[in-house]
Motif scaffolding. Structure first.
Motif, PDB file in Angstrom:
ATOM      1  N   LEU A   1      40.428  36.562 -21.793  1.00 46.39           N
ATOM      2  CA  LEU A   1      41.788  37.037 -22.126  1.00 46.39           C
ATOM      3  C   LEU A   1      41.413  38.008 -23.141  1.00 46.39           C
ATOM      4  O   LEU A   1      42.006  39.084 -23.314  1.00 46.39           O
TER       5      LEU A   1
ATOM      6  N   LEU B   1      50.087  42.343 -19.698  1.00 46.48           N
ATOM      7  CA  LEU B   1      49.685  41.013 -19.560  1.00 46.48           C
ATOM      8  C   LEU B   1      50.764  40.150 -18.685  1.00 46.48           C
ATOM      9  O   LEU B   1      50.579  39.294 -18.211  1.00 46.48           O
TER      10      LEU B   1
ATOM     11  N   TYR C   1      49.600  38.218 -15.420  1.00 43.47           N
ATOM     12  CA  TYR C   1      49.704  36.943 -15.631  1.00 43.47           C
ATOM     13  C   TYR C   1      50.885  36.218 -15.133  1.00 43.47           C
ATOM     14  O   TYR C   1      51.152  34.867 -15.056  1.00 43.47           O
TER      15      TYR C   1
END
Length: 99
Positions: free
Chosen positions: A46, A67, A71
């Motif tokens: 990450l 992100l 995610y």
């Protein structure tokens, strides 16, 4: 590192990679070297993704948006996590901020 709270959300100023920092990837994870200090810093997957986005010139808000979508996570938590990560990089002299 400077950050502001706007509308209950963290917002950061512009992030600049230190010009003496070089990076390489090994098995999908970045290793950073600060050429002036000789300090190495390893990033997980990450962290490597965030670093790649920084080096591409993306700003904090854009990185957070990417992100959050990638995610499927809560935006506030991603903002906190990215902010803490960038603060760590700044404390080690790998990045700086400007307003």
């Amino acid at each position: 590192m400077q950050q502001e709270t706007i509308g209950g959300q963290l917002k950061r100023v512009n992030t600049i990679v230190h010009p003496s920092v070089v990076a390489t990837q090994i098995d999908g994870e970045a290793i950073l070297l600060h050429g002036d200090t000789g300090v190495f810093f390893g990033l997980n997957t990450l962290g490597t993704e965030i670093w790649r986005h920084l080096c591409s010139g993306l700003d904090y808000d854009t990185i957070v948006s990417i992100l959050v979508e990638e995610y499927n996570a809560e935006e506030y938590q991603i903002r906190v996590d990215v902010s803490e990560f960038l603060s760590t990089l700044e404390a080690r002299g790998l990045i700086s901020t400007s307003s």
